[in-house]
Design a protein around this motif. Sequence first.
Motif, PDB file in Angstrom:
ATOM      1  N   UNK A 108      82.138  48.503  65.047  1.00 33.41           N
ATOM      2  CA  UNK A 108      82.609  48.918  66.363  1.00 33.41           C
ATOM      3  C   UNK A 108      84.089  49.261  66.276  1.00 33.41           C
ATOM      4  N   UNK A 109      84.540  50.120  67.165  1.00 32.20           N
ATOM      5  CA  UNK A 109      85.957  50.479  67.201  1.00 32.20           C
ATOM      6  C   UNK A 109      86.774  49.261  67.622  1.00 32.20           C
ATOM      7  N   UNK A 110      87.800  48.942  66.831  1.00 27.98           N
ATOM      8  CA  UNK A 110      88.626  47.780  67.169  1.00 27.98           C
ATOM      9  C   UNK A 110      89.422  48.024  68.454  1.00 27.98           C
ATOM     10  N   UNK A 111      89.751  49.289  68.722  1.00 27.91           N
ATOM     11  CA  UNK A 111      90.511  49.610  69.935  1.00 27.91           C
ATOM     12  C   UNK A 111      89.697  49.254  71.176  1.00 27.91           C
ATOM     13  N   UNK A 112      88.369  49.474  71.116  1.00 24.27           N
ATOM     14  CA  UNK A 112      87.521  49.150  72.269  1.00 24.27           C
ATOM     15  C   UNK A 112      87.379  47.643  72.480  1.00 24.27           C
ATOM     16  N   UNK A 113      87.576  46.850  71.415  1.00 27.25           N
ATOM     17  CA  UNK A 113      87.484  45.388  71.527  1.00 27.25           C
ATOM     18  C   UNK A 113      88.767  44.754  72.049  1.00 27.25           C
ATOM     19  N   UNK A 114      89.883  45.461  71.873  1.00 32.44           N
ATOM     20  CA  UNK A 114      91.187  44.922  72.266  1.00 32.44           C
ATOM     21  C   UNK A 114      91.287  44.813  73.786  1.00 32.44           C
ATOM     22  N   UNK A 115      91.835  43.717  74.319  1.00 29.53           N
ATOM     23  CA  UNK A 115      92.057  43.621  75.769  1.00 29.53           C
ATOM     24  C   UNK A 115      92.894  44.792  76.282  1.00 29.53           C
ATOM     25  N   UNK A 116      92.583  45.248  77.497  1.00 26.50           N
ATOM     26  CA  UNK A 116      93.243  46.435  78.052  1.00 26.50           C
ATOM     27  C   UNK A 116      94.762  46.284  78.078  1.00 26.50           C
ATOM     28  N   UNK A 117      95.238  45.052  78.326  1.00 26.17           N
ATOM     29  CA  UNK A 117      96.682  44.823  78.425  1.00 26.17           C
ATOM     30  C   UNK A 117      97.388  44.969  77.079  1.00 26.17           C
ATOM     31  N   UNK A 118      96.628  44.859  75.984  1.00 20.42           N
ATOM     32  CA  UNK A 118      97.236  44.903  74.648  1.00 20.42           C
ATOM     33  C   UNK A 118      96.981  46.209  73.908  1.00 20.42           C
ATOM     34  N   UNK A 119      96.258  47.137  74.521  1.00 22.12           N
ATOM     35  CA  UNK A 119      95.950  48.398  73.827  1.00 22.12           C
ATOM     36  C   UNK A 119      97.197  49.244  73.598  1.00 22.12           C
ATOM     37  N   UNK A 120      98.145  49.176  74.527  1.00 23.71           N
ATOM     38  CA  UNK A 120      99.403  49.898  74.342  1.00 23.71           C
ATOM     39  C   UNK A 120     100.146  49.432  73.113  1.00 23.71           C
ATOM     40  N   UNK A 121     100.147  48.114  72.874  1.00 24.27           N
ATOM     41  CA  UNK A 121     100.820  47.553  71.694  1.00 24.27           C
ATOM     42  C   UNK A 121     100.099  47.991  70.418  1.00 24.27           C
ATOM     43  N   UNK A 122      98.752  48.048  70.486  1.00 23.19           N
ATOM     44  CA  UNK A 122      97.986  48.488  69.317  1.00 23.19           C
ATOM     45  C   UNK A 122      98.288  49.947  68.994  1.00 23.19           C
ATOM     46  N   UNK A 123      98.366  50.810  70.011  1.00 18.99           N
ATOM     47  CA  UNK A 123      98.702  52.221  69.775  1.00 18.99           C
ATOM     48  C   UNK A 123     100.111  52.370  69.219  1.00 18.99           C
ATOM     49  N   UNK A 124     101.035  51.538  69.700  1.00 16.99           N
ATOM     50  CA  UNK A 124     102.396  51.551  69.137  1.00 16.99           C
ATOM     51  C   UNK A 124     102.370  51.145  67.663  1.00 16.99           C
ATOM     52  N   UNK A 125     101.531  50.165  67.352  1.00 10.50           N
ATOM     53  CA  UNK A 125     101.392  49.727  65.960  1.00 10.50           C
ATOM     54  C   UNK A 125     100.845  50.854  65.088  1.00 10.50           C
ATOM     55  N   UNK A 126      99.852  51.596  65.600  1.00  4.08           N
ATOM     56  CA  UNK A 126      99.266  52.717  64.852  1.00  4.08           C
ATOM     57  C   UNK A 126     100.306  53.813  64.616  1.00  4.08           C
ATOM     58  N   UNK A 127     101.064  54.148  65.675  1.00  2.00           N
ATOM     59  CA  UNK A 127     102.109  55.176  65.556  1.00  2.00           C
ATOM     60  C   UNK A 127     103.166  54.744  64.548  1.00  2.00           C
ATOM     61  N   UNK A 128     103.566  53.460  64.619  1.00  4.13           N
ATOM     62  CA  UNK A 128     104.580  52.939  63.686  1.00  4.13           C
ATOM     63  C   UNK A 128     104.065  52.974  62.245  1.00  4.13           C
ATOM     64  N   UNK A 129     102.770  52.662  62.042  1.00  6.06           N
ATOM     65  CA  UNK A 129     102.177  52.724  60.696  1.00  6.06           C
ATOM     66  C   UNK A 129     102.194  54.155  60.163  1.00  6.06           C
ATOM     67  N   UNK A 130     101.863  55.118  61.028  1.00 12.37           N
ATOM     68  CA  UNK A 130     101.869  56.530  60.608  1.00 12.37           C
ATOM     69  C   UNK A 130     103.283  56.992  60.248  1.00 12.37           C
ATOM     70  N   UNK A 131     104.266  56.619  61.079  1.00  7.41           N
ATOM     71  CA  UNK A 131     105.663  56.966  60.779  1.00  7.41           C
ATOM     72  C   UNK A 131     106.135  56.295  59.494  1.00  7.41           C
ATOM     73  N   UNK A 132     105.680  55.082  59.278  1.00  7.92           N
ATOM     74  CA  UNK A 132     106.012  54.335  58.050  1.00  7.92           C
ATOM     75  C   UNK A 132     105.530  55.108  56.819  1.00  7.92           C
ATOM     76  N   UNK A 133     104.276  55.603  56.876  1.00  4.66           N
ATOM     77  CA  UNK A 133     103.713  56.356  55.750  1.00  4.66           C
ATOM     78  C   UNK A 133     104.459  57.677  55.554  1.00  4.66           C
TER      79      UNK A 133
END
Length: 255
Positions: A108-133
């Motif tokens: 299952x998609x981990x984003x769909x499992x994440x609580x709605x209040x924390x999805x923004x932090x997860x997207x920030x983490x994804x963006x930061x990982x992409x910028x890191x690479x």
Amino acid sequence: RMPVSVTDADRRQRASAAFSLSFLSLVFSITAFSSSYWCEGTRKVAKPFCKGQSKGDHCISFNSPDANNSNAVQYIWETGDDKFIDRKFHAGIWYSCEEIINEGEKCRSFISLTPAADRGVLWLSIVAELLYIILLLMGAILMSVEMCYYSTVIDGLKINAFSAVVTVLAGLLGMVAHMMYTTVFQMTVNLGPEDWRPHTWDYGWSYCLAWASFACCMAAAVTTINKYTKTILEFKHKRKNLERSLKIKYKFPDH
């Protein structure tokens, strides 16, 4: 001429070491980012009822001579922990997968499992990982350019300084991204869906690989900064020697 050649060899050796560490960091980060083994653990799931003649540890059997007869009284022997089975699962930034007996894995998609209040932090983490690479890739390219080609030592110093800044910035972004994902996962464990919450869990090999990438990135940055500083100090030392020799020359001119 001998000290100059030794210095050049040392400089190239440091440049190749920094490039190797940066390239290793890039490979580790891409592998970790694309995998789903950041966290691993088990879930306690109620055993299904045994069907037909099937019996075993993975289902609940009946103590009845005619289990298929709905009018017969059926006794279940399993109580307490015997009624549950442990299912292994692993989760990453993108997916969370759980083993299903005799069926393989269900993801299952981990984003769909994440609580709605924390999805923004997860997207920030994804963006930061992409910028890191992306920054790691830029740093590795600059280091390879410096190692293979530059017209003068000054040009090499400029490339060296820029690659050091890019690599340090990449390391900071990577650290923030890894910490944000850790926070989001822990919040998902506590507040996520009931049919997903793990019974036991720990960090997996991808998580360790992500932090190994960060360590290699910072080691590459330190090596690059050290090379830059050493080159500057060599220039200052040569300048002082030149000024001293000029003073001696003008103080005791040749007749």
